[in-house]
Scaffold this active site. Structure first.
Site, PDB file in Angstrom:
ATOM      1  N   GLU A 100      -4.345   2.016  -7.482  1.00 30.52           N
ATOM      2  CA  GLU A 100      -4.519   3.054  -6.535  1.00 30.52           C
ATOM      3  C   GLU A 100      -3.694   4.469  -6.632  1.00 30.52           C
ATOM      4  OE1 GLU A 100      -6.668   2.804  -2.509  1.00 30.52           O
ATOM      5  OE2 GLU A 100      -4.332   2.646  -2.146  1.00 30.52           O
ATOM      6  N   HIS A 121       0.908  -1.187   0.060  1.00 32.31           N
ATOM      7  CA  HIS A 121       0.006   0.090   0.066  1.00 32.31           C
ATOM      8  C   HIS A 121       0.711   1.379   0.161  1.00 32.31           C
ATOM      9  CE1 HIS A 121      -2.762   3.092   1.384  1.00 32.31           C
ATOM     10  NE2 HIS A 121      -3.768   2.314   0.860  1.00 32.31           N
TER      11      HIS A 121
HETATM   12  P1  PGA Z   1      -9.528   6.168   0.462  1.00 33.75           P
HETATM   13  O1  PGA Z   1      -8.468   5.228   0.841  1.00 33.75           O
HETATM   14  O2  PGA Z   1     -10.677   5.442   0.156  1.00 33.75           O
HETATM   15  O3  PGA Z   1      -9.709   6.654   1.948  1.00 33.75           O
HETATM   16  O4  PGA Z   1      -9.058   7.094  -0.622  1.00 33.75           O
HETATM   17  C1  PGA Z   1      -8.234   4.217   0.013  1.00 33.75           C
HETATM   18  C2  PGA Z   1      -6.717   3.276   0.588  1.00 33.75           C
HETATM   19  O5  PGA Z   1      -5.746   4.260   0.625  1.00 33.75           O
HETATM   20  O6  PGA Z   1      -6.727   2.195   0.643  1.00 33.75           O
END
Ligand code: PGA
Length: 249
Positions: A161, A92
């Site tokens: 992401e 992450h």
């Molecule tokens: P968020 O976080 O939905 O608050 O943007 C997602 C993540 O970082 O896994």
């Protein structure tokens, strides 16, 4: 194909009482869910409080690559499996920010897959500048998946992401389903080079970054979208239940 909706609780909530409340609320709203799998990823310390079920699976936010021994503060795949955990988040951006290298991520991926866990690898660019994008995502994938045996490809999921779209990023901007669509094709192309055709077609690709009940449908409708990684909205039982409603509809 079942959609996978992951709630990454990060370092929240602050008490086990609140954690139980949130989990029970999610369990309630997931009861009638069809065609989807919910994965709750709480902090390590809350994992023993919850029992996974057919509708809700348990995930961890990190794992170490060794089975045991003198590694202060670390947790192994075997320990997680023993608690009923079946998914683990790896790489992450918030962990990369703390200094986690691609080399370490790659070792963790291998250990998780070998240990029988579903390894959820996160990739995404910090900024969308011409020279860092999309090469940065390709480089992350190449380094993180380096040396993974093809037979373990079925244990790997990828979350696209983009850091600029994560709710806690300063000045976060909303991403679009169109960008997720383009990036998932790009990611599949890179997987093709690393793990071959079968993996390129099969590896589930999820979207993460400020997912809410409002925008969830758009990302889920993207062709080939396997699901969502939800941060902030996963800490609000009502909002998360609305996201699950979207999956149902
Ligand atoms: P968020 O976080 O939905 O608050 O943007 C997602 C993540 O970082 O896994």
């Amino acid at each position: 194909m079942k959609k996978i909706i992951i709630a990454n609780w990060k370092m929240n909530p602050s008490t086990s009482h609140e954690a139980r409340q949130l989990f029970n609320a999610v369990r309630k709203s997931a009861r009638k869910l069809r065609g989807a799998e919910v994965v709750i990823m709480p902090p390590f310390v809350y994992l023993p409080l919850f029992k996974p079920s057919a509708k809700i699976k348990l995930g961890a936010q990190d794992v170490f690559f060794k089975d045991g021994g003198a590694f202060t503060g670390e947790v192994s795949s075997r320990m997680l499996k023993n608690l009923g955990v079946s998914y683990v988040l790896i790489g992450h951006s918030e962990r990369r920010e703390l200094g986690e290298t691609d080399e370490l991520i790659s070792q963790k991926l291998k250990a998780a897959a070998l240990g029988g866990l579903n390894a959820v690898l996160c990739v995404g660019e910090r900024e969308r500048t011409k020279d860092s994008f999309p090469t940065l995502v390709r480089d992350e994938l190449k380094k993180d998946l380096k040396g993974i045996l093809r037979k373990f490809a079925s244990k790997i999921l990828i979350v696209y992401e983009p850091i600029w779209a994560i709710s806690t990023t300063k000045g976060a901007r909303a991403d679009t389903p169109q960008n997720f669509f383009e990036m998932s094709i790009f990611i599949r192309r890179v997987i093709l080079d690393i793990l071959g055709k079968r993996a390129a077609l099969k590896i589930p690709i999820l979207y993460g970054g400020s997912v809410t009940a409002k925008n969830a449908a758009g990302f889920l409708k993207v062709k080939g979208a396997a699901g969502l990684l939800v941060g902030k909205a996963g800490l609000n039982a009502r909002e998360f239940s609305k996201i699950l409603e979207v999956v149902k509809s």
